[in-house]
Scaffold this motif. Structure first.
Motif, PDB file in Angstrom:
ATOM      1  N   ILE A   1       3.612   1.742  -1.762  1.00  0.00           N
ATOM      2  CA  ILE A   1       4.390   1.955  -2.983  1.00  0.00           C
ATOM      3  C   ILE A   1       3.835   3.066  -3.870  1.00  0.00           C
ATOM      4  CG2 ILE A   1       5.358   0.813  -5.029  1.00  0.00           C
ATOM      5  CD1 ILE A   1       5.317  -1.791  -3.266  1.00  0.00           C
ATOM      6  N   PRO A   2       2.507   3.126  -4.031  1.00  0.00           N
ATOM      7  CA  PRO A   2       1.977   4.230  -4.860  1.00  0.00           C
ATOM      8  C   PRO A   2       2.340   5.600  -4.285  1.00  0.00           C
ATOM      9  CG  PRO A   2       0.287   2.568  -4.484  1.00  0.00           C
ATOM     10  CD  PRO A   2       1.436   2.206  -3.604  1.00  0.00           C
TER      11      PRO A   2
ATOM     12  N   ALA B   1       0.812  -1.223   0.000  1.00  0.00           N
ATOM     13  CA  ALA B   1       0.000   0.000   0.000  1.00  0.00           C
ATOM     14  C   ALA B   1       0.843   1.270   0.000  1.00  0.00           C
ATOM     15  CB  ALA B   1      -0.925  -0.002   1.213  1.00  0.00           C
TER      16      ALA B   1
ATOM     17  N   SER C   1      13.786  -1.072  -2.935  1.00  0.00           N
ATOM     18  CA  SER C   1      13.351  -1.171  -4.327  1.00  0.00           C
ATOM     19  C   SER C   1      13.131  -2.631  -4.730  1.00  0.00           C
ATOM     20  CB  SER C   1      14.350  -0.477  -5.256  1.00  0.00           C
ATOM     21  OG  SER C   1      15.603  -1.107  -5.190  1.00  0.00           O
TER      22      SER C   1
ATOM     23  N   THR D   1       5.104   6.588  -3.508  1.00  0.00           N
ATOM     24  CA  THR D   1       6.443   7.005  -3.938  1.00  0.00           C
ATOM     25  C   THR D   1       6.491   7.464  -5.386  1.00  0.00           C
ATOM     26  OG1 THR D   1       7.095   4.821  -4.780  1.00  0.00           O
ATOM     27  CG2 THR D   1       7.468   5.250  -2.435  1.00  0.00           C
ATOM     28  N   THR D   2       5.392   7.282  -6.128  1.00  0.00           N
ATOM     29  CA  THR D   2       5.514   7.451  -7.582  1.00  0.00           C
ATOM     30  C   THR D   2       5.716   8.893  -8.016  1.00  0.00           C
ATOM     31  OG1 THR D   2       3.121   7.384  -7.744  1.00  0.00           O
ATOM     32  CG2 THR D   2       4.306   5.344  -8.249  1.00  0.00           C
ATOM     33  N   ARG D   3       5.313   9.853  -7.204  1.00  0.00           N
ATOM     34  CA  ARG D   3       5.528  11.240  -7.605  1.00  0.00           C
ATOM     35  C   ARG D   3       6.779  11.848  -6.997  1.00  0.00           C
ATOM     36  NH1 ARG D   3      -0.469  13.471  -7.282  1.00  0.00           N
ATOM     37  NH2 ARG D   3      -1.172  11.385  -7.841  1.00  0.00           N
ATOM     38  N   ARG D   4       7.585  11.009  -6.391  1.00  0.00           N
ATOM     39  CA  ARG D   4       8.819  11.503  -5.782  1.00  0.00           C
ATOM     40  C   ARG D   4       9.830  11.942  -6.838  1.00  0.00           C
ATOM     41  NH1 ARG D   4      10.895   7.423  -1.033  1.00  0.00           N
ATOM     42  NH2 ARG D   4       9.848   8.492   0.696  1.00  0.00           N
ATOM     43  N   VAL D   5      10.701  12.861  -6.443  1.00  0.00           N
ATOM     44  CA  VAL D   5      11.804  13.254  -7.324  1.00  0.00           C
ATOM     45  C   VAL D   5      12.762  12.088  -7.514  1.00  0.00           C
ATOM     46  CG1 VAL D   5      13.872  14.711  -7.468  1.00  0.00           C
ATOM     47  CG2 VAL D   5      11.660  15.740  -6.900  1.00  0.00           C
ATOM     48  N   CYS D   6      13.056  11.353  -6.451  1.00  0.00           N
ATOM     49  CA  CYS D   6      14.032  10.265  -6.560  1.00  0.00           C
ATOM     50  C   CYS D   6      13.465   8.871  -6.291  1.00  0.00           C
ATOM     51  CB  CYS D   6      15.235  10.522  -5.669  1.00  0.00           C
ATOM     52  SG  CYS D   6      16.541  11.431  -6.534  1.00  0.00           S
ATOM     53  N   GLY D   7      12.162   8.743  -6.263  1.00  0.00           N
ATOM     54  CA  GLY D   7      11.585   7.408  -6.116  1.00  0.00           C
ATOM     55  C   GLY D   7      12.089   6.690  -4.878  1.00  0.00           C
ATOM     56  N   ILE D   8      12.422   5.407  -5.067  1.00  0.00           N
ATOM     57  CA  ILE D   8      12.921   4.581  -3.972  1.00  0.00           C
ATOM     58  C   ILE D   8      14.430   4.455  -4.135  1.00  0.00           C
ATOM     59  CG2 ILE D   8      12.858   2.287  -2.932  1.00  0.00           C
ATOM     60  CD1 ILE D   8       9.961   2.047  -3.954  1.00  0.00           C
ATOM     61  N   VAL D   9      15.186   4.841  -3.135  1.00  0.00           N
ATOM     62  CA  VAL D   9      16.650   4.834  -3.267  1.00  0.00           C
ATOM     63  C   VAL D   9      17.310   3.756  -2.426  1.00  0.00           C
ATOM     64  CG1 VAL D   9      16.780   7.262  -3.888  1.00  0.00           C
ATOM     65  CG2 VAL D   9      16.945   6.593  -1.469  1.00  0.00           C
TER      66      VAL D   9
ATOM     67  N   GLY E   1      15.394  10.009  -0.878  1.00  0.00           N
ATOM     68  CA  GLY E   1      16.711  10.090  -1.506  1.00  0.00           C
ATOM     69  C   GLY E   1      16.971  11.466  -2.076  1.00  0.00           C
TER      70      GLY E   1
END
Lengths: 507, 507
Positions: free
Chosen positions: B226-227, B224, B242, B229-237, B284
């Motif tokens: 994970i969505p 739940a 990941s 993180t999708t608008r993050r500048v650096c996603g999952i670091v 990140g």
């Protein structure tokens, strides 16, 4: 390295423009200054503005600001800050900012120091009896500007003081500060007891005539404060402070800089030299931080801020020193309270005493924290602090540590636009645009060389991984794959999942 | 370099004793460990303690602490901290501290991690597919211990995982941590979708059997989240983050580490491996700090802390990452609140994104600040962060930056005895005992070489000035003269002066 210029009306304001490989570009504040003239020195960009003001008896930026006049200097500084010129004027009028700009320093590219603006960094240069060369000092000046110094202090105590200072001023696009008591002491051959106000005023006038933009004056070291230092672990660690303290005790008289403060103001007002009220009793050890001596002097500095402003002299206040982290913010709070928000200008502070060789790092911690609390300018500390004279590489390391601290402060203060560079770099990182990451870095060459150390091939500059994780474990690459998966419809499922309480598979 | 030992009863506890030229001496915490045995590896100092506990079904330090038992490990750690063993026991029982000590790691010299104790530093080592050698990793381990690493994580992702880890463990007097999902992924040839709980538990058992003291487990990366993180500048670091996020999305199932958390607890409890609950969704980039994804995961980690403790598994919680300075303290506050004061273990945080090549400095600022707020352990960052694999010199630079940060935190927390070293160094500075200054410095060789760079003569080691000011301007020398003057009777006059209101000559 010289800066680009943005033309705004009649003003050519320096900046550094970085063009990214994705077609975007970003403009950064720049202090490197214009190219040196064939005949030596920098072009006197301010000469015409100054010439038009010859009729004014107290031609200080503070005086103009109080009249409601927006000077060219204020407009120039405002463009660099990305704010309205009126903001610069009103902050100066209020005394919360200064724009150090001696009318005899036409080479100056104006900038503003105050908590409402970007946090600034000062670099110290200067020779000593142990090591001295005029060319070396000009080289250190240019080098510190290349790394972003906003002001530079010439702390020379060696030979050829006037010539060294002249060379520095004619090559400096940034405000130059000095500690005139050093030259005064040279003139009496180091015999502290021979110092007196007339000699000191002569030194001030001569240095002001050369174009020095701000003077550190240790007028807050009062006779009554000196006994407060005797039980300290490190006593008095400010050179100027110790000179004045000795003078006070030898004569058993009040500090002549305090007694004759109004006469000093007259000289500064005539040239628009700014005060940097020295903290001669700053703590030189963690054990001595925020003690009675330091705070007694700070209260006196607050009194002097009022007196200087009454005489239209722009004034900032110097701060410590060595301060443990939990006492750092208190320094800014008391300076704001007692000195009526005059710009605070601190040395570090160093948050521990155990890091000789790494005091640039130890002090950058304190500097970032006090900057985030509103400290207007941070005096850099180099790796050689406490140990020796900084060489070129030390100047660079000190500047970088302090540009990090100042930028950290700007981010924390929420300074408009400050985060643009971070965001641009992080987007470049996420998109594996290595060349852009280097270009946006605080030290592009070092960033590139560290990358090359593990993955030297040019192809690695477009690789979708770095040597830290290698291709299989690259989290960013995995995130990109994840986004692809998400775009293939998983996103909706995941969204539905959240909406239904995230419990379908959960327990 | 091996440590001295203090004998306290039956325990020989390591320390570093510094003898000063004035006859005083000071004892410092030391992590360098004993000398390597002729046959290789370190002596198994804990073997007898462990042997006596074979009957206990859940032989974790938490279980003993809850029974009111003070183990040898707790006594050992308490001596290093300079506190009562009961304090260590009660903090562990309360869950505010952990003592990572796998029963299969007899070479361990026990230490404790928690906000009531000295702030600790973790160093990361480990090979990758790009660069790998077992000897290099053992060398990096020893080198990081020489600079004071309190724990070391083996983040190898390259070849010979088990052999590299075995060599590290047999040479490590400090707790060793790993991220077992890396080895699990190697076993399925990098095919994330093939990961499953049985394979993962096998890896845990094998690594636990080798003696790994704590595992980073990314059980908080829930489907739940994970969505978010999708608008993050650096996603999952986070690499682990990941990997798990991809697994969740590919299967559209809840994270198997979360689903089977109790089975994981069973393995950890059996060996007394501690949890380091991974922050797979740590930010990140400055832009992503303290966002929904990060905080949602932190709440989940708080839930897992409770579950782990119920099963007598010692647990700490990992934290970010990239965080601007004004949001750093909030991370510690929320971790304390949501994770019931389980020891917090952060990577930095980095307070800006613009410093690749200098991220050890940028992150030491955040580390010092969060440490002062009670963060129990700081994961170091080297100058190569974001750029490449750290070499020996990078490990040293990272360690020094973080020892400064941790010590800064200890001073700010008022940790008993922490200031002794600062005071000793400052007294040596004030008395011009240069050799003592070097000996007390965080890096004696560098301090000495910087001093020698300007004043190489041996005589300068006793000179009453340094090259920064030269003899005439040495403030400390002036302070000594000032004290002499004061002792000749001026002190009384000055005192009288203060008592009469400090106004005689004042105005």
């Amino acid at each position: 390295m010289t800066a680009s210029r943005v033309l705004v009306g009649d003003l050519a304001v320096p900046c550094r423009e970085i063009h990214l490989t994705n077609g975007e570009s970003i403009r950064l504040y720049d202090t490197a200054g214009p190219a040196i003239l064939p005949e030596g020195g920098l072009p006197p960009g301010r000469a015409q503005w100054i010439a038009r003001r010859t009729g004014d008896r107290t031609p200080t930026q503070l005086w103009y600001a109080r009249q409601g006049v927006v000077t060219e200097e204020m407009r120039f500084a405002a463009i660099r800050e990305g704010c309205e010129a009126e903001k610069v004027r009103s902050e100066i009028a209020r005394g919360r900012a200064i724009l150090p700009a001696n009318r005899c320093h036409p080479e100056l590219e104006p900038m503003v120091i105050g908590k409402a603006f970007l946090c600034k960094v000062n670099a110290n240069i200067g020779n000593s009896r142990v090591k001295a060369s005029i060319a070396d000092e000009v080289e250190k000046l240019t080098w510190s500007l290349r790394w972003g110094a906003d002001t530079v202090m010439d702390l020379s105590t060696g030979p050829d003081l006037a010539e060294t200072r002249e060379a520095i001023l004619r090559h400096s696009p940034v405000p130059i500060g000095t500690v005139p008591i050093y030259e005064a002491l040279e003139r009496v051959n180091g015999r502290v007891e021979k110092l007196n106000i007339d000699l000191y005023l002569d030194v001030l006038r001569e240095q002001a005539e050369q174009g020095v933009d701000y003077f550190t004056v240790h007028a807050g070291v009062r006779l009554a404060h000196i006994p407060l230092t005797t039980r300290r672990v490190c006593g008095i660690v400010s050179r100027g402070g110790s000179i004045l303290a000795k003078w006070c005790l030898v004569h058993h008289r009040e500090n002549f800089l305090y007694e004759h403060f109004d006469r000093i103001c007259e000289v500064l007002a005539a040239y628009d030299v700014s005060f940097s009220l020295g903290d001669g009793l700053r703590p030189g050890a963690i054990a001595d931080a925020n003690d009675e001596a330091q705070l007694a002097e700070l209260r006196t500095l607050g009194e002097l801020v009022v007196r200087a402003r009454e005489r239209n002299v722009q004034t900032m206040v110097e701060g410590p020193g060595h301060v443990p982290l939990h006492l750092v913010a208190e320094n800014q709070r008391l300076a704001d309270l007692w000195c009526d928000e005059a710009p605070f200008y601190t040395l570090g502070p160093l948050v521990t005493d155990i890091a000789p060789g790494y005091d640039h790092m130890a002090s950058a911690i304190g500097a970032a924290v006090i900057g985030s609390q509103g400290c207007a300018m941070l005096c850099y500390v180099t790796p050689k602090e406490h140990l020796g004279l900084p060489e070129k590489e030390d100047v660079k390391q000190g500047m970088i540590a302090y540009k990090i601290a100042a930028h950290t402060a700007d981010l924390a203060k929420g300074q408009p636009g400050a985060r643009d560079r971070d965001d641009a770099l992080s987007r470049a990182r996420f998109e594996f645009r290595w060349a852009d990451q280097f270009a946006l870095a605080i030290d592009p060459d070092t960033a590139r060389s560290y990358h090359d150390a593990t993955l030297p091939a040019e192809g690695a500059k477009s690789a979708h991984f770095c040597s830290m994780c290698g291709p299989r474990f690259c989290s960013m690459q995995l995130t990109h794959e994840l986004r692809e998966v998400a775009e293939k419809g998983m996103a909706d499922k995941a969204k539905e999942f959240v909406e239904t309480g995230a419990e379908i598979y959960g327990k």
